[in-house]
Design an enzyme around this catalytic site. Structure first.
Site, PDB file in Angstrom:
ATOM      1  N   ARG A  79       0.857  -1.184   0.000  1.00  0.00           N
ATOM      2  CA  ARG A  79       0.000   0.000   0.000  1.00  0.00           C
ATOM      3  C   ARG A  79       0.893   1.233   0.000  1.00  0.00           C
ATOM      4  O   ARG A  79       1.675   1.433   0.922  1.00  0.00           O
ATOM      5  CB  ARG A  79      -0.896   0.001   1.238  1.00  0.00           C
ATOM      6  CG  ARG A  79      -1.678   1.300   1.392  1.00  0.00           C
ATOM      7  CD  ARG A  79      -2.580   1.326   2.631  1.00  0.00           C
ATOM      8  NE  ARG A  79      -3.245   2.612   2.692  1.00  0.00           N
ATOM      9  CZ  ARG A  79      -3.227   3.448   3.734  1.00  0.00           C
ATOM     10  NH1 ARG A  79      -2.593   3.117   4.856  1.00  0.00           N
ATOM     11  NH2 ARG A  79      -3.832   4.614   3.681  1.00  0.00           N
ATOM     12  N   HIS A 123      -2.936  10.889   0.752  1.00  0.00           N
ATOM     13  CA  HIS A 123      -2.373  10.692   2.088  1.00  0.00           C
ATOM     14  C   HIS A 123      -1.720  12.018   2.504  1.00  0.00           C
ATOM     15  O   HIS A 123      -0.516  12.096   2.719  1.00  0.00           O
ATOM     16  CB  HIS A 123      -1.389   9.514   2.093  1.00  0.00           C
ATOM     17  CG  HIS A 123      -1.140   8.914   3.447  1.00  0.00           C
ATOM     18  ND1 HIS A 123      -1.254   7.567   3.710  1.00  0.00           N
ATOM     19  CD2 HIS A 123      -0.769   9.477   4.632  1.00  0.00           C
ATOM     20  CE1 HIS A 123      -0.952   7.323   4.983  1.00  0.00           C
ATOM     21  NE2 HIS A 123      -0.653   8.469   5.567  1.00  0.00           N
ATOM     22  N   GLU A 168      -7.444   8.566   6.333  1.00  0.00           N
ATOM     23  CA  GLU A 168      -7.736   9.262   7.595  1.00  0.00           C
ATOM     24  C   GLU A 168      -8.225  10.702   7.421  1.00  0.00           C
ATOM     25  O   GLU A 168      -7.552  11.654   7.825  1.00  0.00           O
ATOM     26  CB  GLU A 168      -6.500   9.252   8.502  1.00  0.00           C
ATOM     27  CG  GLU A 168      -5.991   7.854   8.824  1.00  0.00           C
ATOM     28  CD  GLU A 168      -4.889   7.846   9.889  1.00  0.00           C
ATOM     29  OE1 GLU A 168      -4.422   8.929  10.277  1.00  0.00           O
ATOM     30  OE2 GLU A 168      -4.519   6.753  10.338  1.00  0.00           O
ATOM     31  N   ASN A 294      -7.283   1.937  10.043  1.00  0.00           N
ATOM     32  CA  ASN A 294      -5.988   2.170  10.676  1.00  0.00           C
ATOM     33  C   ASN A 294      -6.205   2.136  12.176  1.00  0.00           C
ATOM     34  O   ASN A 294      -6.949   2.948  12.729  1.00  0.00           O
ATOM     35  CB  ASN A 294      -5.409   3.540  10.287  1.00  0.00           C
ATOM     36  CG  ASN A 294      -4.997   3.591   8.824  1.00  0.00           C
ATOM     37  OD1 ASN A 294      -5.065   2.586   8.123  1.00  0.00           O
ATOM     38  ND2 ASN A 294      -4.575   4.758   8.372  1.00  0.00           N
ATOM     39  N   TYR A 296      -4.297   1.803  15.976  1.00  0.00           N
ATOM     40  CA  TYR A 296      -3.054   1.830  16.751  1.00  0.00           C
ATOM     41  C   TYR A 296      -3.277   1.586  18.238  1.00  0.00           C
ATOM     42  O   TYR A 296      -2.479   0.941  18.888  1.00  0.00           O
ATOM     43  CB  TYR A 296      -2.326   3.167  16.543  1.00  0.00           C
ATOM     44  CG  TYR A 296      -1.733   3.272  15.165  1.00  0.00           C
ATOM     45  CD1 TYR A 296      -0.493   2.715  14.884  1.00  0.00           C
ATOM     46  CD2 TYR A 296      -2.426   3.879  14.116  1.00  0.00           C
ATOM     47  CE1 TYR A 296       0.051   2.758  13.612  1.00  0.00           C
ATOM     48  CE2 TYR A 296      -1.892   3.927  12.835  1.00  0.00           C
ATOM     49  CZ  TYR A 296      -0.651   3.371  12.586  1.00  0.00           C
ATOM     50  OH  TYR A 296      -0.113   3.403  11.327  1.00  0.00           O
ATOM     51  N   GLU A 354      -3.454  -0.042   8.192  1.00  0.00           N
ATOM     52  CA  GLU A 354      -2.278   0.343   8.985  1.00  0.00           C
ATOM     53  C   GLU A 354      -2.403  -0.229  10.389  1.00  0.00           C
ATOM     54  O   GLU A 354      -3.474  -0.155  11.002  1.00  0.00           O
ATOM     55  CB  GLU A 354      -2.148   1.865   9.139  1.00  0.00           C
ATOM     56  CG  GLU A 354      -1.674   2.584   7.920  1.00  0.00           C
ATOM     57  CD  GLU A 354      -1.533   4.099   8.142  1.00  0.00           C
ATOM     58  OE1 GLU A 354      -1.309   4.530   9.287  1.00  0.00           O
ATOM     59  OE2 GLU A 354      -1.687   4.821   7.148  1.00  0.00           O
TER      60      GLU A 354
HETATM   61  C1  FCB Z   1      -1.306   7.354  10.758  1.00  0.00           C
HETATM   62  C2  FCB Z   1      -0.872   7.846   9.397  1.00  0.00           C
HETATM   63  C3  FCB Z   1       0.460   7.312   8.939  1.00  0.00           C
HETATM   64  C4  FCB Z   1       1.454   7.216  10.068  1.00  0.00           C
HETATM   65  C5  FCB Z   1       0.850   6.518  11.261  1.00  0.00           C
HETATM   66  C6  FCB Z   1       1.791   6.359  12.423  1.00  0.00           C
HETATM   67  O1  FCB Z   1      -2.159   8.292  11.323  1.00  0.00           O
HETATM   68  O2  FCB Z   1      -1.832   7.508   8.436  1.00  0.00           O
HETATM   69  O3  FCB Z   1       0.902   8.127   7.890  1.00  0.00           O
HETATM   70  O4  FCB Z   1       1.943   8.459  10.369  1.00  0.00           O
HETATM   71  O5  FCB Z   1      -0.288   7.197  11.691  1.00  0.00           O
END
Ligand code: FCB
Length: 450
Positions: A79, A123, A168, A294, A296, A354
């Site tokens: 990607r 992006h 995002e 995405n 985290y 992500e």
């Molecule tokens: C996300 C972004 C990516 C990267 C990660 C850590 O928000 O999409 O570009 O910075 O965080």
């Protein structure tokens, strides 16, 4: 250990992700126009240590090596994002053939290496010329985005089937136009809310354009989704969690699934939303093939009222390891989120576009990088993806963020997310233990490997 339950479906897509501004460099080569991130990072005080993406990982010149690297790891899908100002230096109008050529070669190189491209159209590197016309808060940008989509999908659509319109949009709109921590660095809530609508509208307008230009297109949008947990059972903490969930998650999920903008959030913005024109909400509903997620971390939401006033002490605390971003490692949050997306929102195909972690890496005397914390992060999240699949959530692929250490936006080069280390002085790439582990997992289609 290799029990059958932990094996992924046979067509599960194992990938890695990057983004143009974070890795390409060559910011002013071959006619590339200026982006808002060039302008922002060149403005003193905006990015930590004055770092810029001027050179980044020099991927613009080293892409052949980077493809070899992916191939050596057995990566099945890549990607990446296209830099809009490389294709249309002024955002619309005159096309840069050199820019298109770069992506043509990249795509050909990937296909030769048996790596399937997943292309993100946006992006975050908006052409500065469009920002000068008002940027995302202005409806004018929508037409420009559609023009850009048309050009790049015509150019690559015979070979690229997988398209992600936006990465995002919450971050583009609210971190860029409200918090000012990202380009273009404005601090104006009304602008951010308008930006958010125009981003979604751009998405909705470009989906049919992609389908027109690409046979058998697989089209989606990527959202940053962060589950919210109230810090205590108190009413005010629950309210806080509901609000943040609305602000970050529902404000995008709801309009994309026909629920419209969440009224509680609109009310809290105190915005008349008069930029929403008749038909817009239907346009945003253009059918997509998948949702990109995405993920985290989770967030523990605490009301601003002090615990004493609430009469309720905090009862939920961070329990996982903390990454260098100060994000709690909480794999279970991904499992819960995936369930919500399928069983509540009804998404029928989901890609984790992500997931990954920044930790300070050390290079040992043999030049090797052992990164057990990152390895375990990826492994534990993949296991949760597998659990979600086992209860019926259609997750079709997973992309590690990121292939390479890169320019982490406002943090510059201070945060390393790569499974491959980049020495920014020499551009030398070194596989970290996490990359070697990921390669093994791909081979056996199973995250439950040592
Ligand atoms: C996300 C972004 C990516 C990267 C990660 C850590 O928000 O999409 O570009 O910075 O965080």
């Amino acid at each position: 250990m290799n029990n059958n339950k932990s094996i992924f479906p046979k067509d599960f897509v194992w990938g890695v992700a990057t983004a143009s501004y974070q890795i390409e460099g060559a910011w002013n080569e071959d006619g590339r126009g200026e982006s808002i991130w060039d302008r922002f990072s060149h403005t003193p005080g905006k990015v930590l240590n004055g770092d810029t993406g001027d050179t980044a990982c020099d991927h613009y010149h080293l892409w052949r090596d980077d493809i070899k690297l992916m191939k050596s790891l057995g990566i099945a899908a890549y990607r990446f994002s296209v830099a809009w100002p490389r294709v249309l230096p002024q955002g619309r109008g005159k096309i840069s053939e050199a820019g298109i050529d770069f992506y043509n070669q990249l795509v050909d190189g990937l296909l030769e290496a048996d790596i399937v491209p997943y292309v993100t159209l946006y992006h975050w590197d908006l052409p500065q010329a469009l920002e000068d016309e008002g940027g995302w808060p202005s409806r004018l940008v929508v037409d420009a985005f559609v023009e850009y989509t048309d050009i790049i999908t015509r150019a690559l659509g015979d070979r690229v089937k997988n398209w992600i319109t936006l990465n995002e949009p919450w971050v583009s709109a609210f971190v860029g136009y409200r918090d000012g921590r990202h380009a273009p660095g404005h601090m104006d809530l009304d602008k951010a809310v308008a930006a958010s609508h125009h981003l979604l509208l751009s998405h909705g307008r470009s989906v049919p354009v992609i389908r027109d230009n690409v046979k058998d297109a697989n089209v989606g949008i990527t959202l940053n989704l962060t589950p919210q947990v109230p810090a205590s059972p108190s009413v005010v903490d629950k309210k806080a969690a509901t609000w943040v969930d609305g602000y970050i998650n529902r404000f995008f999920l709801d309009p994309l699934t026909g629920r419209g903008y969440p009224q509680d959030i609109v009310n809290s913005f105190g915005n008349s939303m008069d930029f929403v024109q008749p038909g817009d909400m239907d346009t945003i509903l253009a059918p997509i093939d998948f949702l990109g997620v995405n993920y985290y971390t989770r967030n523990i939401a605490r009301s601003e009222i002090t615990p004493e006033e609430q009469n309720q002490p905090q009862t939920v605390f961070r329990e996982g390891a903390i990454t260098e971003m100060d994000w709690e490692v909480y794999p279970k949050g991904l499992y819960n989120l995936l369930g919500r997306l399928h069983f509540d929102y009804g998404f029928q195909s989901i890609f984790i576009t992500e997931n990954g972690a920044a930790f300070p890496d050390e290079v040992n005397s043999d030049g090797e990088v052992d990164d057990p914390a990152r390895l375990s992060y990826i492994k534990e999240h993949l296991k949760m993806v597998n659990e979600a699949i086992s209860i019926g959530v259609p997750v079709n692929g997973y992309f590690v963020w990121s292939l390479l250490d890169n320019f982490e936006w406002g943090f510059g080069y201070s945060k390393r997310f790569g499974i491959v280390r980049v020495d920014f002085e020499t551009q030398k790439r070194t596989l970290k233990s996490s990359a070697k582990w990921y390669s093994k997992a791909i081979q056996v289609n199973n995250a439950d490997v040592e």
